[in-house]
Design a protein around this motif. Sequence first.
Motif, mmCIF file in Angstrom:
data_model
loop_
_atom_site.group_PDB
_atom_site.id
_atom_site.type_symbol
_atom_site.label_atom_id
_atom_site.label_comp_id
_atom_site.label_asym_id
_atom_site.label_seq_id
_atom_site.Cartn_x
_atom_site.Cartn_y
_atom_site.Cartn_z
ATOM 1 N N VAL A 156 0.823 -1.211 0.000
ATOM 2 C CA VAL A 156 0.000 0.000 0.000
ATOM 3 C C VAL A 156 0.856 1.260 0.000
ATOM 4 C CG1 VAL A 156 -2.002 -1.043 1.108
ATOM 5 C CG2 VAL A 156 -0.175 -0.120 2.523
ATOM 6 N N ALA A 157 2.148 1.147 0.289
ATOM 7 C CA ALA A 157 3.022 2.320 0.257
ATOM 8 C C ALA A 157 3.322 2.774 -1.161
ATOM 9 C CB ALA A 157 4.326 1.998 0.992
ATOM 10 N N LEU A 158 3.095 1.914 -2.157
ATOM 11 C CA LEU A 158 3.340 2.271 -3.543
ATOM 12 C C LEU A 158 2.201 3.115 -4.100
ATOM 13 C CD1 LEU A 158 4.598 -1.180 -4.855
ATOM 14 C CD2 LEU A 158 6.012 0.808 -4.310
ATOM 15 N N PRO A 159 2.455 3.903 -5.129
ATOM 16 C CA PRO A 159 1.351 4.579 -5.814
ATOM 17 C C PRO A 159 0.403 3.537 -6.419
ATOM 18 C CG PRO A 159 3.461 5.574 -6.410
ATOM 19 C CD PRO A 159 3.767 4.322 -5.637
ATOM 20 N N GLU A 160 -0.871 3.754 -6.243
ATOM 21 C CA GLU A 160 -1.882 2.775 -6.633
ATOM 22 C C GLU A 160 -1.592 1.410 -5.996
ATOM 23 O OE1 GLU A 160 -4.446 3.773 -8.217
ATOM 24 O OE2 GLU A 160 -3.692 5.753 -8.734
ATOM 25 N N GLY A 161 -1.229 1.455 -4.698
ATOM 26 C CA GLY A 161 -0.814 0.232 -4.011
ATOM 27 C C GLY A 161 -1.924 -0.786 -3.843
ATOM 28 N N GLN A 162 -3.194 -0.345 -3.798
ATOM 29 C CA GLN A 162 -4.295 -1.304 -3.657
ATOM 30 C C GLN A 162 -4.353 -2.264 -4.842
ATOM 31 O OE1 GLN A 162 -6.095 -1.884 -1.116
ATOM 32 N NE2 GLN A 162 -5.630 -0.117 0.188
ATOM 33 N N ALA A 163 -3.950 -1.794 -6.005
ATOM 34 C CA ALA A 163 -3.933 -2.673 -7.177
ATOM 35 C C ALA A 163 -2.898 -3.782 -7.003
ATOM 36 C CB ALA A 163 -3.635 -1.865 -8.432
ATOM 37 N N TYR A 164 -1.725 -3.428 -6.477
ATOM 38 C CA TYR A 164 -0.693 -4.437 -6.261
ATOM 39 C C TYR A 164 -1.109 -5.425 -5.166
ATOM 40 C CZ TYR A 164 2.261 -1.364 -9.057
ATOM 41 O OH TYR A 164 2.772 -0.598 -10.079
ATOM 42 N N VAL A 165 -1.832 -4.929 -4.163
ATOM 43 C CA VAL A 165 -2.330 -5.826 -3.126
ATOM 44 C C VAL A 165 -3.300 -6.838 -3.708
ATOM 45 C CG1 VAL A 165 -3.662 -5.952 -0.983
ATOM 46 C CG2 VAL A 165 -1.972 -4.147 -1.277
ATOM 47 N N SER A 166 -4.205 -6.366 -4.570
ATOM 48 C CA SER A 166 -5.164 -7.279 -5.196
ATOM 49 C C SER A 166 -4.460 -8.308 -6.068
ATOM 50 C CB SER A 166 -6.175 -6.486 -6.032
ATOM 51 O OG SER A 166 -6.910 -5.594 -5.222
ATOM 52 N N ILE A 167 -3.436 -7.867 -6.790
ATOM 53 C CA ILE A 167 -2.693 -8.806 -7.643
ATOM 54 C C ILE A 167 -1.993 -9.860 -6.793
ATOM 55 C CG2 ILE A 167 -0.752 -8.991 -9.237
ATOM 56 C CD1 ILE A 167 -1.519 -6.218 -10.288
ATOM 57 N N ALA A 168 -1.336 -9.428 -5.698
ATOM 58 C CA ALA A 168 -0.625 -10.376 -4.842
ATOM 59 C C ALA A 168 -1.593 -11.366 -4.201
ATOM 60 C CB ALA A 168 0.159 -9.620 -3.771
ATOM 61 N N TRP A 169 -2.721 -10.868 -3.697
ATOM 62 C CA TRP A 169 -3.691 -11.759 -3.093
ATOM 63 C C TRP A 169 -4.299 -12.712 -4.123
ATOM 64 C CZ3 TRP A 169 -7.064 -8.572 0.883
ATOM 65 C CH2 TRP A 169 -6.231 -8.123 1.909
ATOM 66 N N GLY A 170 -4.546 -12.198 -5.298
ATOM 67 C CA GLY A 170 -5.098 -13.061 -6.349
ATOM 68 C C GLY A 170 -4.145 -14.172 -6.740
ATOM 69 N N LEU A 171 -2.859 -13.848 -6.850
ATOM 70 C CA LEU A 171 -1.886 -14.891 -7.169
ATOM 71 C C LEU A 171 -1.824 -15.950 -6.069
ATOM 72 C CD1 LEU A 171 1.008 -12.725 -8.676
ATOM 73 C CD2 LEU A 171 -0.651 -14.153 -9.901
ATOM 74 N N CYS A 172 -1.898 -15.510 -4.795
ATOM 75 C CA CYS A 172 -1.924 -16.480 -3.688
ATOM 76 C C CYS A 172 -3.159 -17.369 -3.776
ATOM 77 C CB CYS A 172 -1.902 -15.737 -2.366
ATOM 78 S SG CYS A 172 -0.345 -14.893 -1.987
ATOM 79 N N ALA A 173 -4.305 -16.757 -4.101
ATOM 80 C CA ALA A 173 -5.540 -17.540 -4.203
ATOM 81 C C ALA A 173 -5.456 -18.553 -5.333
ATOM 82 C CB ALA A 173 -6.728 -16.604 -4.416
ATOM 83 N N LEU A 174 -4.944 -18.136 -6.494
ATOM 84 C CA LEU A 174 -4.841 -19.060 -7.625
ATOM 85 C C LEU A 174 -3.842 -20.175 -7.329
ATOM 86 C CD1 LEU A 174 -4.883 -16.522 -10.593
ATOM 87 C CD2 LEU A 174 -6.766 -17.903 -9.705
ATOM 88 N N ALA A 175 -2.757 -19.839 -6.640
ATOM 89 C CA ALA A 175 -1.777 -20.870 -6.290
ATOM 90 C C ALA A 175 -2.388 -21.891 -5.327
ATOM 91 C CB ALA A 175 -0.544 -20.223 -5.667
ATOM 92 N N MET A 176 -3.159 -21.430 -4.353
ATOM 93 C CA MET A 176 -3.811 -22.351 -3.426
ATOM 94 C C MET A 176 -4.841 -23.220 -4.136
ATOM 95 S SD MET A 176 -2.516 -21.941 -0.345
ATOM 96 C CE MET A 176 -3.731 -22.434 0.862
ATOM 97 N N LEU A 177 -5.598 -22.633 -5.027
ATOM 98 C CA LEU A 177 -6.574 -23.421 -5.770
ATOM 99 C C LEU A 177 -5.904 -24.495 -6.611
ATOM 100 C CD1 LEU A 177 -9.191 -20.777 -6.993
ATOM 101 C CD2 LEU A 177 -9.628 -22.745 -5.513
ATOM 102 N N ALA A 178 -4.860 -24.110 -7.345
ATOM 103 C CA ALA A 178 -4.161 -25.076 -8.184
ATOM 104 C C ALA A 178 -3.557 -26.206 -7.350
ATOM 105 C CB ALA A 178 -3.080 -24.371 -8.993
ATOM 106 N N GLN A 179 -2.940 -25.846 -6.206
ATOM 107 C CA GLN A 179 -2.354 -26.877 -5.353
ATOM 108 C C GLN A 179 -3.433 -27.755 -4.735
ATOM 109 O OE1 GLN A 179 0.718 -27.760 -5.019
ATOM 110 N NE2 GLN A 179 0.306 -29.327 -3.462
ATOM 111 N N GLY A 180 -4.552 -27.157 -4.360
ATOM 112 C CA GLY A 180 -5.641 -27.944 -3.795
ATOM 113 C C GLY A 180 -6.223 -28.925 -4.797
#
Length: 616
Positions: A515-539
Amino acid sequence: MDEPTDPGLNERLAALEAQVSALREQVERLSRQQHDGASAEAAAPPPLETEAAAPPPLEDTKTKRSRQRPARKPSKKSSKRMPRPQAARVRKALRSEDWISRLGIALLLIGLALLFKLGIDRGWLTPVVRVGFGVVLGLFLLGVGVRLRPKRVALGRVLLGGSIATFYVTIFAAYQFYDLVPYLVAFGAMILVTVLGFVLAVQQHDAVLGIIATIGGLGTPFLLYTEEGSIPGLVLYTCLILAGAGSIYLYRGWRVLLWTAALGGWLVVLVPWFQWVFDDPGAFADRMAVQAGLVFCWLAFSVMPAVREVWHRRNPARWPTPPLKAFKKDDLVGRPALALTIIAPLVTLGLSRELWDLSDVAWGLIGIGAAVLYAMAYWPFRRLELPRLASAHAIAAALVLVIGWSALVDEPWMWYLAMAIEAAALHVLASRLPDRALRFLGHVGAFIVVMVLAGRVVNLDGQIPVLVNGRALVDLAVIALLFGTAWTIRTKGLALAYILAAYVGLLGWFWRDLVALPEGQAYVSIAWGLCALAMLAQGWRSDVDWIRNTGAATLLVVVVKLFLVDLARLEAVWRILLFLGFGGLLLLLSYFFPKLWKPNNDDEEEEAEPEATPGG
């Protein structure tokens, strides 16, 4: 009526017919033997031998269910009616004469003290006669108690304890009230009474006498208080009394006596310590004397009980441990070696730190050295098959290590990282050694670490560069330790809790820094989305429900964030990119779903079995 067509039923009918015919033959044989006048023992029927296998006994459905039904727990009403051990002991005490004798000796001692006080106020008799009356009363109680002790144990114990208390009161009155004897004579008389109490305790096998003597001996300097007393003399005298009580504990194994000595000894040592804390610090010699007393208490209350546990383990007949009537065997009072092993080093370090003006680094090194010493004692006790005593030393080592490390480091993050490393190390040891205490300590340390981690990630003051600054790397190391700790825990639920705590911490770690980055909420969503997709694929690949469900829940959180947060705070370009990107990724993941999904064969067989069943 049609004949039964079931072949199994035909076999059971044939077996029953064979048994009936065999029983009929036996009955006829018995009747012939009785008719001929044979004995009943000779007429015992031989075991049944039939060619057909005996069918299983037919059980009624209700009978079968009643056998499978678990036993009912006693209701609360019935449990309330059951007699409790405490109530049984109270009723037993009330039915005996013990309470009468105890009440009588208490009233006798109070009357003696009032007699001394009233004699001063009204001038009754002379001081010598009053003191002589107390001495005669003490000797009378002592003689009668020794004589009655073999036949009337309870009454003899009360009389002997009353005689010791009478001597203490008489000497106190002779010195403080009447000034009949000088200080040294009164002090020597008190010591003789204490020695008499110790001797009677050993001779009469009575722990109560030892407790009375210990309390009286430790209280002697305060009963005969003068302003001319010295701190080194007080500490030396206290150590001698504690040595006597400790010797009796070693010989007899009276745990209540050890607790009395421990509490009384620390209270005596605290007297000058409190004076220095709230007043000017004492002289160097006085502080050295108090420090020596603290070290002696540590040896007497931590090392000595552990040594006696070893002796008791090797030769229980030579070093017995008498049972406790008022306490359970495995509680805090019943296992002083365990409790004092943990308490003694903490009290010694805490009080010693207030005596000396040393640097935090010096105290940190002392604490770490003490922790290493206790950790080294863990393995010998394990080899001696004393696992609880070994666990107590491990707990003491962990606590002292935390205290020492806290004094050694200035930065909170160093303490925080050290706590995480210690918790992980305790879990690794607990996985290789069947030690619940180590596992419990690991859980406590991990809980503290998780709470600190939560407080750090909630603080949204991001630092640049993101994800690679010092604070972020420390938190990432702690998260990795939590993940690694989960693989050392055999309990599935606890291991899952560790993994979920680390996973949530990782999501918070991304949120706090990005969130310290400009438009940091977008990077947070991307990071969380990648974690979610990785968990789904592993599951899907491992066919593990909780991994798959965690990924789905994370993805749901991301979708909610896209609508509630990102639509309101991000620029139009970022909003378009996020929605298009996530939509495309989900479609791509759906396309590769057949290749990623690898269900277990057991699930496939369970799903295929109903289809193969006729009429299913």
